[in-house]
Structure formats: C-alpha cells, structure tokens
Design a protein around this motif. Structure first.
Motif, PDB file in Angstrom:
ATOM      1  N   GLU A   1      57.856  42.874  66.167  1.00  0.00           N
ATOM      2  CA  GLU A   1      56.979  43.911  66.710  1.00  0.00           C
ATOM      3  C   GLU A   1      56.258  43.445  67.970  1.00  0.00           C
ATOM      4  O   GLU A   1      55.935  44.261  68.833  1.00  0.00           O
ATOM      5  CB  GLU A   1      55.918  44.293  65.668  1.00  0.00           C
ATOM      6  CG  GLU A   1      56.465  45.104  64.534  1.00  0.00           C
ATOM      7  CD  GLU A   1      55.436  45.371  63.451  1.00  0.00           C
ATOM      8  OE1 GLU A   1      55.636  46.353  62.716  1.00  0.00           O
ATOM      9  OE2 GLU A   1      54.447  44.608  63.329  1.00  0.00           O
ATOM     10  N   ARG A   2      56.024  42.168  68.070  1.00  0.00           N
ATOM     11  CA  ARG A   2      55.266  41.637  69.203  1.00  0.00           C
ATOM     12  C   ARG A   2      56.093  41.529  70.481  1.00  0.00           C
ATOM     13  O   ARG A   2      55.529  41.318  71.565  1.00  0.00           O
ATOM     14  CB  ARG A   2      54.665  40.289  68.834  1.00  0.00           C
ATOM     15  CG  ARG A   2      53.631  40.470  67.713  1.00  0.00           C
ATOM     16  CD  ARG A   2      53.017  39.201  67.264  1.00  0.00           C
ATOM     17  NE  ARG A   2      52.353  38.478  68.363  1.00  0.00           N
ATOM     18  CZ  ARG A   2      51.959  37.228  68.260  1.00  0.00           C
ATOM     19  NH1 ARG A   2      52.144  36.554  67.137  1.00  0.00           N
ATOM     20  NH2 ARG A   2      51.380  36.636  69.285  1.00  0.00           N
TER      21      ARG A   2
ATOM     22  N   TYR B   1      62.190  51.729  63.313  1.00  0.00           N
ATOM     23  CA  TYR B   1      60.966  51.403  64.046  1.00  0.00           C
ATOM     24  C   TYR B   1      60.592  52.552  64.957  1.00  0.00           C
ATOM     25  O   TYR B   1      61.375  53.476  65.182  1.00  0.00           O
ATOM     26  CB  TYR B   1      61.152  50.132  64.881  1.00  0.00           C
ATOM     27  CG  TYR B   1      62.138  50.294  66.018  1.00  0.00           C
ATOM     28  CD1 TYR B   1      61.709  50.700  67.278  1.00  0.00           C
ATOM     29  CD2 TYR B   1      63.498  50.084  65.835  1.00  0.00           C
ATOM     30  CE1 TYR B   1      62.611  50.875  68.316  1.00  0.00           C
ATOM     31  CE2 TYR B   1      64.401  50.249  66.860  1.00  0.00           C
ATOM     32  CZ  TYR B   1      63.949  50.648  68.096  1.00  0.00           C
ATOM     33  OH  TYR B   1      64.843  50.835  69.117  1.00  0.00           O
TER      34      TYR B   1
ATOM     35  N   ALA C   1      55.841  48.115  69.398  1.00  0.00           N
ATOM     36  CA  ALA C   1      56.719  48.576  68.317  1.00  0.00           C
ATOM     37  C   ALA C   1      56.067  48.376  66.958  1.00  0.00           C
ATOM     38  O   ALA C   1      55.278  47.450  66.765  1.00  0.00           O
ATOM     39  CB  ALA C   1      58.041  47.810  68.365  1.00  0.00           C
ATOM     40  N   THR C   2      56.443  49.239  66.037  1.00  0.00           N
ATOM     41  CA  THR C   2      56.082  49.108  64.629  1.00  0.00           C
ATOM     42  C   THR C   2      57.364  49.239  63.829  1.00  0.00           C
ATOM     43  O   THR C   2      58.043  50.276  63.905  1.00  0.00           O
ATOM     44  CB  THR C   2      55.079  50.194  64.200  1.00  0.00           C
ATOM     45  OG1 THR C   2      53.908  50.080  65.001  1.00  0.00           O
ATOM     46  CG2 THR C   2      54.717  50.053  62.724  1.00  0.00           C
ATOM     47  N   PHE C   3      57.737  48.182  63.103  1.00  0.00           N
ATOM     48  CA  PHE C   3      58.916  48.234  62.247  1.00  0.00           C
ATOM     49  C   PHE C   3      58.482  48.677  60.855  1.00  0.00           C
ATOM     50  O   PHE C   3      57.671  48.011  60.223  1.00  0.00           O
ATOM     51  CB  PHE C   3      59.623  46.873  62.207  1.00  0.00           C
ATOM     52  CG  PHE C   3      60.542  46.669  63.372  1.00  0.00           C
ATOM     53  CD1 PHE C   3      61.913  46.832  63.232  1.00  0.00           C
ATOM     54  CD2 PHE C   3      60.030  46.344  64.618  1.00  0.00           C
ATOM     55  CE1 PHE C   3      62.759  46.669  64.319  1.00  0.00           C
ATOM     56  CE2 PHE C   3      60.869  46.179  65.709  1.00  0.00           C
ATOM     57  CZ  PHE C   3      62.233  46.347  65.560  1.00  0.00           C
TER      58      PHE C   3
ATOM     59  N   ARG D   1      57.260  41.304  61.690  1.00  0.00           N
ATOM     60  CA  ARG D   1      55.925  41.216  62.300  1.00  0.00           C
ATOM     61  C   ARG D   1      55.999  40.494  63.645  1.00  0.00           C
ATOM     62  O   ARG D   1      55.284  40.855  64.587  1.00  0.00           O
ATOM     63  CB  ARG D   1      54.930  40.515  61.367  1.00  0.00           C
ATOM     64  CG  ARG D   1      54.739  41.178  60.004  1.00  0.00           C
ATOM     65  CD  ARG D   1      54.189  42.607  60.000  1.00  0.00           C
ATOM     66  NE  ARG D   1      55.014  43.690  60.429  1.00  0.00           N
ATOM     67  CZ  ARG D   1      55.825  44.441  59.643  1.00  0.00           C
ATOM     68  NH1 ARG D   1      55.945  44.195  58.364  1.00  0.00           N
ATOM     69  NH2 ARG D   1      56.504  45.442  60.158  1.00  0.00           N
TER      70      ARG D   1
END
Length: 161
Positions: free
Chosen positions: A39-40, A64, A49-51, A36
């Motif tokens: 992602e930042r 991701y 990004a989204t893992f 989390r």
C-alpha cells in the motif's frame, strides 16, 4: 531515483520498467508479499492504495483501490498465475468498478515482475503486455508511465526507513 529505464514497444504491446534498489532481493520481495507495505508504494504518491484482499499465491487474487486527492476511488485487481519466491511473479492486472469487480471495456494486462541480485542490491524488471496496441495506448494516455515511475520511486524511502 530507482527507475533507470522505461521502454514501450507498440508492435509487441509492452511496457517495461527497470529499477535498481540498494537493498537485498528478499527485502524488495517482501514489499510485494505484504499488503501493508505494498500500500505504501502502489500507485502514484498522490493516489495512495488500500488493499482489501491480497492472496499472494498462484491462483490467488488481490483487490485494491487508490484514492485521489479529492477522495475519488479507483479500483483494481490482480490475479496471480505464478509465484517464484524472491525471483519473480506473474499476474493479470485489471481495472475495477466501485465494488472492486472487474471493469468492463478496460484493458487487462499480463505482468511479470522479476528480481535479481546485483553488486549494489536488487534489479527489478517490471514487464507488462497488453492484448492490443490500443489497450497499451489507452493506459499510456492515462499516464501509466508517470504513475508507475512515481510509485516505484517510493520504494527507496520504504526500504531505507
């Protein structure tokens, strides 16, 4: 800005980025251990990004995608080889297709991220090696320096917040 140096070496097929952060090594390390937080800061600010997976262990894998301002998704993966908590980790990094499977005909790099304490906080050295000079050039042409620098420079806001 945290990034203090960027070096490319075509002969050795490497890209090395150095950054300094005003935070302890343990705090900077936590960003990479926690998907989390990762992602930042992973990817340029305009491509968040989204893992969907993040197994931060030797032999573990991360998957991701980054989302463009137009909503287009660009996938990637990491395969971890070593983890030396708070000191360094190594991994292979590649591009992925829409289903987050490794993309054929795209460069795969070998990476070593290392972290050391300094009087002011943490020095991070991000070392990337490519199989060929052409692979290095391909990612340079894609804007890897600008994207990586923008991503790493986001860490200051995260650690100060």
């Amino acid at each position: 800005m945290p990034v203090t140096d960027v070096q490319t070496d075509t002969e050795n097929r490497t890209l090395t980025i150095t950054a300094d952060f005003a935070a302890p090594v343990e705090r900077v390390w936590q960003i990479y251990a926690d998907p989390r937080q990762l992602e930042r800061i992973w990817g340029p600010p305009e491509y968040p990004a989204t893992f969907v997976a993040h197994d931060f262990t030797p032999g573990g894998r991360s998957s991701y995608y980054m989302t463009s301002p137009d909503g287009e998704r660009f996938g990637g993966w990491w395969q971890f080889t070593t983890i030396d908590p708070t000191s360094s980790f190594t991994f292979d990094d590649g591009f992925a297709d829409a289903d987050l499977n490794p993309a054929e005909n795209m460069p795969v790099s070998t990476n070593r991220y290392s972290f050391s304490a300094t009087a002011g906080g943490t020095r991070a050295v991000y070392s990337t090696t490519f199989a060929t000079a052409d692979d290095l050039q391909k990612v340079l042409d894609m804007g890897v320096i600008e994207g990586s620098t923008g991503a790493i420079n986001q860490i200051d806001a995260l650690i100060s917040g």
